[in-house]
Scaffold this active site. Structure first.
Site, PDB file in Angstrom:
ATOM      1  N   TYR A  83      16.270  31.695   5.874  1.00 57.88           N
ATOM      2  CA  TYR A  83      15.141  32.467   6.369  1.00 57.88           C
ATOM      3  C   TYR A  83      15.303  32.802   7.844  1.00 57.88           C
ATOM      4  O   TYR A  83      15.728  31.970   8.650  1.00 57.88           O
ATOM      5  CB  TYR A  83      13.839  31.685   6.163  1.00 57.88           C
ATOM      6  CG  TYR A  83      13.448  31.533   4.708  1.00 57.88           C
ATOM      7  CD1 TYR A  83      13.045  32.630   3.958  1.00 57.88           C
ATOM      8  CD2 TYR A  83      13.491  30.289   4.090  1.00 57.88           C
ATOM      9  CE1 TYR A  83      12.691  32.505   2.628  1.00 57.88           C
ATOM     10  CE2 TYR A  83      13.132  30.138   2.757  1.00 57.88           C
ATOM     11  CZ  TYR A  83      12.740  31.255   2.025  1.00 57.88           C
ATOM     12  OH  TYR A  83      12.387  31.117   0.714  1.00 57.88           O
ATOM     13  N   LYS A 117       0.844  -1.194   0.000  1.00 59.43           N
ATOM     14  CA  LYS A 117       0.000   0.000   0.000  1.00 59.43           C
ATOM     15  C   LYS A 117       0.886   1.253   0.000  1.00 59.43           C
ATOM     16  O   LYS A 117       2.078   1.195   0.298  1.00 59.43           O
ATOM     17  CB  LYS A 117      -0.905   0.009   1.232  1.00 59.43           C
ATOM     18  CG  LYS A 117      -0.148   0.101   2.564  1.00 59.43           C
ATOM     19  CD  LYS A 117      -1.078   0.028   3.743  1.00 59.43           C
ATOM     20  CE  LYS A 117      -0.310   0.156   5.056  1.00 59.43           C
ATOM     21  NZ  LYS A 117      -1.196   0.056   6.230  1.00 59.43           N
TER      22      LYS A 117
END
Length: 397
Positions: free
Chosen positions: A262, A35
């Site tokens: 940043y 999955k």
């Protein structure tokens, strides 16, 4: 995303499969859980590799995932574990996917679709024993048997449940779930419902409860080289098939005190080199699942990790490896570019770095290279605008 890729060693995957099979109860078989694109490794190539070495059964969550496997030549049993919809049933039936039934109202509707197609469909019954998600409870079994008796196009192949706490050291909850499962299956038999197969074990239960292996064990975590939890370490000889890499695309020497990234939260402590790699949050770098603390010790670890991050000390996921040495991320990880403080070690543009990219959050558009027997067996390269689930895999010489 050029300059970033993932190498997947199929030899390691196959070795893990053989380790599981070696510890299987003689009457049980391994159902490989692929999955979520085989937890990021690539469901098609993983299933093809396992089928070549004898794996006969696979499990997915969605019908779409099962159809992709069939499209790429997987011939074995494919069980869809999650609920499916009426719109999906015709294609699922044509592809001979085995469907999970966990809702009474679906039985008559699914039978009608099969009748219209003049086909049968193999189904597995999901029983609810403590996961609290999907499945039939004791109070529904009588109605379930009546509905199934009126649905001759449904071939009842399996019955199963899912353990909620198999990876925890407290085993009592799992034991109670298993007792409930046995009680529910006995009741089903009394009502005339006798599926051919029973299966309950995930990777954790497979390791702890060999007496519960029954007809199948559903194995995902162990196949990709991970243990279900720290308490299972060393129980099998596992190999990690996954390595994520990127290349240095910009490199320069900077002075002490240079601000990086940043908010300028990082400043170099000495003369150093800053290297840029073309990978960031958009690719899954630095993204981790949210874990609920399992006690005070776990809670303290989370607090300490976040406290250290306040002072620019980042643990585990924010470190990368360059030429066998660990180097730090300089400041915040960017969306698609990340800066590394590599010190004054010898390096150059184009040098490879290993990056801590989690399988389940890695961007599916990142180039995958599948290695076997020392060479590249296949690659998954996605063209612009092509969904990763639909892209063909090309075999390489």
């Amino acid at each position: 995303m050029a300059g970033t890729w993932i190498e997947i060693n199929l030899d390691s995957l196959i070795s893990n499969y053989h380790e599981v099979v070696k510890h299987l109860h003689p009457e049980s078989r391994c159902m490989a859980v692929v999955k979520a694109d085989a937890y990021g490794l690539g469901a098609v190539q993983v299933a093809l590799a396992l089928e070549r070495v004898g794996c006969e059964a696979f499990a997915v969550t969605k019908v779409e995932e099962g159809l992709v496997l069939r499209k790429h030549g997987i011939r074995g049993l494919i069980l869809v574990l999650g609920p499916s919809t009426e719109e999906e049933w015709p294609k699922a039936i044509e592809a001979q996917l085995q469907l999970t039934i966990s809702e009474l109202s679906f039985i008559a509707k699914l039978n009608d679709v099969c009748s219209d197609l003049h086909k049968e469909v193999s189904v597995h019954l999901k029983l609810e024993t403590g996961m609290g998600r999907t499945g039939f409870r004791l109070s529904e079994l009588e109605d379930l048997s009546k509905s199934l008796n009126s649905a001759p196009q449904l071939k009842i192949m399996g019955v199963y449940t899912h353990f909620a706490r198999a990876a925890q050291r407290d085993k009592q909850y799992s034991i109670e779930q298993y007792k409930q499962f046995r009680s529910l299956t006995v009741r089903l038999e009394e009502l005339g419902i006798r599926p051919a197969w029973k299966h309950v074990c995930n990777s954790a239960a497979f390791l702890d409860y060999p007496e519960w292996h029954l007809d199948f064990v559903r194995i995902g975590t162990l196949l990709i080289g991970h243990y279900p939890g720290p308490g299972f370490t060393g129980k099998l000889a596992l190999s990690d098939p996954w390595i994520a890499k990127s290349k240095i695309v910009h490199l320069r020497k900077v002075a002490k005190g240079t601000k990086v990234g940043y908010q300028s939260i990082y400043r170099t402590k000495s003369v150093t080199q800053l290297a840029v790699i073309p990978v960031g949050y958009a690719d899954g770098l630095g993204i981790a699942p949210h874990f609920v603390p399992q006690g005070w010790f776990d809670f303290l670890k989370i607090i300490i990790k976040n406290f250290l991050a306040l002072f620019g000390v980042f643990l585990s996921q924010e470190r990368v490896e360059l030429k066998g040495r660990t180097v730090r991320v300089a400041g915040k990880i960017g969306m698609q570019l990340t800066v590394l403080d590599v010190g004054m070690q010898d390096c150059a543009l184009g040098d490879e770095v290993r990056i801590p990219l989690r399988r389940t959050v890695a961007n599916p558009r990142i180039h995958r290279k599948y290695k076997q027997d020392g060479g590249i067996l296949a690659e998954r390269i996605l063209e612009e605008g092509v969904s990763p689930v639909c892209k063909e895999y090309s075999q390489l010489d």
